[in-house]
Design an enzyme around this catalytic site. Structure first.
Site, PDB file in Angstrom:
ATOM      1  N   CYS A  18       0.806  -1.213   0.000  1.00 34.76           N
ATOM      2  CA  CYS A  18       0.000   0.000   0.000  1.00 34.76           C
ATOM      3  C   CYS A  18       0.846   1.272   0.000  1.00 34.76           C
ATOM      4  CB  CYS A  18      -0.912   0.045   1.226  1.00 34.76           C
ATOM      5  SG  CYS A  18      -1.532  -1.543   1.765  1.00 34.76           S
TER       6      CYS A  18
ATOM      7  N   LYS B 237      -6.202   3.645   7.295  1.00 35.47           N
ATOM      8  CA  LYS B 237      -6.246   4.640   8.362  1.00 35.47           C
ATOM      9  C   LYS B 237      -5.309   5.805   8.094  1.00 35.47           C
ATOM     10  CE  LYS B 237      -8.934   1.622  10.043  1.00 35.47           C
ATOM     11  NZ  LYS B 237      -8.642   0.609   9.028  1.00 35.47           N
TER      12      LYS B 237
ATOM     13  N   CYS C 129      -5.117  -2.089  -1.735  1.00 32.99           N
ATOM     14  CA  CYS C 129      -6.062  -3.103  -2.218  1.00 32.99           C
ATOM     15  C   CYS C 129      -6.960  -2.522  -3.303  1.00 32.99           C
ATOM     16  CB  CYS C 129      -6.900  -3.634  -1.059  1.00 32.99           C
ATOM     17  SG  CYS C 129      -5.921  -4.431   0.215  1.00 32.99           S
TER      18      CYS C 129
ATOM     19  N   SER D  43     -13.940  -4.838   7.415  1.00 34.96           N
ATOM     20  CA  SER D  43     -13.135  -4.390   6.288  1.00 34.96           C
ATOM     21  C   SER D  43     -14.042  -3.948   5.151  1.00 34.96           C
ATOM     22  CB  SER D  43     -12.250  -5.542   5.811  1.00 34.96           C
ATOM     23  OG  SER D  43     -11.705  -5.270   4.542  1.00 34.96           O
TER      24      SER D  43
END
Length: 574
Positions: A56, A131, A201, A477
């Site tokens: 990420c 986050k 993702c 999620s």
């Protein structure tokens, strides 16, 4: 006094660079190779959440170099720094997930402290995970210096037996393996091929949800949220952001000029239209809190209810972020919402223009089916629904995108931590029609409000996604599918009703009416409450101990300080 000196005289960095008494400070800057001109220019913090924890954030440091080139080209002095990130994909399914939501606060706090401590005049923030994105936007609004947000970009889809897959498919493959539908060789193959590049993702999980929010709320440049991490165009967006931040400094356009109540409603509308993550119902209130705006879970849910679901994105649909970008990006989605009255077009953005002005020349692309026209939606209301009832007086939330049934009723199976429920599901010790209840996983009780993807994906992989329900005071999620209700509030740790239910109690969920109830009288709930005793968690020191004592209700975004409403002086005006 020339224009540059005049500009510097009103900026925070004057406290570190200007005047005879700042000669020692300037000596440090000369030690780092800055010239006299650079020392007396505006200082722009370039903050990244780069680390090697997961794909990420791995590309953020490279992108930061392009940002710095843009700042320098426009006459500013970039000052790069890093902060932490906790990547949910690695933290998922074990105690590490307790660190995830708290990391949002640490990110916002650490960016604030770095900017305050070094008297930076503006901020460009780069982030790539669930986050880190809201944490960076929270810091921008808290500091209220001219700011531009940059998403690090999504991962490319992987391939498994000729079809495109994401990490969601790997989680669900674990469930298929437990019921004999996947061989060990299949599992090994899919895990090695699902994530082929840098980037967050790829489906409309929390990372891409918050990326689309960044454009809709006005803090990111148009189209910048959609380009995958490996695409070279990302560096062009970064360079442009570096150049444009100087224009925002000159015009004194700040985040709280941009993040208004209307802008927050625009952001919530885009979440609903894309079937985005329920985590947005935590992060939008937290961003609003930094601006002194009350925008809680129910305000978010009101927008969800009136907004059509129009983007056919995974996990409920067919496409990933790359496909949305290539179809026309977030602007294509926002243009059809705006044209049909679902967005406020008069909101200011970091371009210095309104949202409507940014979208003026966006043309509908008829040669794609990733996004439907807003008057011909996939579903007439948003992909996420707010719930309320005697089991959730302060609210709960459920994602309904892709679900065929919106009502569920069944007996409770209660678990006081995720691991116990996971083992029950793994060993198939539950029945069709059960309502699995995972409690003491809220912001205080977890602590940290863990996501339950490992459990929900296991259920889905076992073919039970629509045959059982799961409710929790924790989170889900963005990859979660099925009848899964999260953010139940008040949480169990403070004696909320979810702490009082017992195995066999009948729980009734209705996503059409927006209700979540347990079939118990008020008198019985009161009797059980009188017998309830609070529990100690296992953290007696460290950050999670501190977080437990500071964090508030999920209703207001699980925040840890009074926000702009309690502010006595804004940093940007110092």
């Amino acid at each position: 006094m020339d224009a540059k000196t005049s500009l510097k005289s009103r900026l925070p960095s004057r406290h570190a660079t200007e005047g005879v008494e700042r000669a020692p400070h300037r000596a440090f800057y000369y030690a780092m190779g800055l010239t006299k001109d650079q020392i007396h220019q505006p200082f722009v913090g370039v903050a990244t959440c780069w680390n090697e924890a997961a794909p990420c954030n791995i590309a953020l440091m490279r992108q930061a170099q392009a940002v710095k080139k843009g700042v320098s080209a426009a006459g500013g002095t970039p000052r790069e720094f890093c902060t932490i990130t906790v990547t949910d994909g690695i933290a998922m399914g074990h105690a590490g997930m307790k660190a995830s939501l708290p990391s949002r606060e640490v990110i916002a706090d650490s960016v604030e402290l770095t900017v305050r401590g070094h008297a930076y005049d503006a901020l460009i923030g780069l982030a790539g995970c669930d986050k880190s994105q809201p944490g960076m936007m929270m810091a921008m609004c808290r500091l209220n210096v001219p700011s531009i947000y940059i998403y690090g970009g999504s991962i490319l889809p992987g391939k498994f037996k000729g079809r495109e897959v994401t990490v969601q498919d790997v989680y669900e493959a674990v469930g298929k393996y437990t019921v004999g539908e996947f061989t060990a060789e299949d599992l090994d193959t899919i895990e090695q091929n699902a994530c082929p590049s840098a980037g967050a993702c790829g489906a409309q999980f929390t990372a891409n949800t918050m990326a689309t929010v960044s454009e809709a709320i006005g803090l990111a440049l148009p189209y910048s949220a959609g380009a995958p991490a490996p695409y070279e165009i990302r560096d062009k967006f970064c360079m442009l952001a570096g150049e444009m931040i100087m224009d925002l400094i000159v015009k004194n356009i700040r985040p709280r000029d941009i993040v208004t109540r209307k802008a927050l409603e625009n952001a919530a509308a885009v979440v609903a239209a894309t079937g985005g993550s329920t985590n947005a119902a935590l992060h939008l209130p937290a961003i609003a809190h930094e601006c002194g705006i009350e925008f809680n879970l129910f305000h978010v849910a009101e927008v969800f209810k009136r907004t059509p679901y129009i983007a056919d994105l995974k996990p409920s649909g067919r496409y990933v972020a790359k496909d949305l970008f290539e179809a026309g990006g977030v602007p294509l989605l926002m243009k059809t919402l705006l044209d049909h009255g679902y967005l406020h077009g008069d909101c200011l953005t970091v371009t210095g223009r309104s949202l409507a002005e940014n979208l003026k020349n966006v043309k509908w692309n008829p040669d794609q089916d990733v996004v439907r026209p807003a008057d011909r939606p996939i579903l007439p209301t948003g992909g996420v629904v707010g719930l309320r009832g005697n089991l959730a007086p302060e609210g709960a939330i459920v994602k309904v995108a892709g679900m065929s049934g919106l009502r569920f009723s069944g007996p409770a199976r209660c678990f006081d931590r995720e691991e116990d429920c996971f083992e029950t599901v793994k060993n198939r010790r539950y029945k069709e029609g059960d309502v699995l209840v995972i409690r003491y996983e809220g912001p205080k009780g977890g602590p940290g409000m863990r996501e339950m993807l490992a459990t929900t994906a296991l259920l889905y992989g076992q073919g039970m996604g629509g045959k059982v329900a799961l409710i929790t005071d924790g989170r889900f999620s963005g990859a979660t599918r099925g009848f899964c209700v999260g953010h139940v509030s008040p949480e169990a740790a403070v004696g909320g009703p979810i702490a009082l239910i017992r195995d066999g109690d009948i729980i009734e969920l209705d996503a059409e009416k927006g209700t979540l109830d347990v079939r118990l009288s008020a008198e019985e709930l009161a009797r059980r409450k009188s017998e309830w005793k609070p529990r100690e968690n296992e953290y007696g020191s460290g950050y999670l101990w501190k977080y437990t004592r500071e964090v508030g209700s999920a209703l207001y975004g699980a925040v840890t300080h009074p926000g702009a409403a309690g502010e006595k002086a804004c940093y940007a005006d110092s």
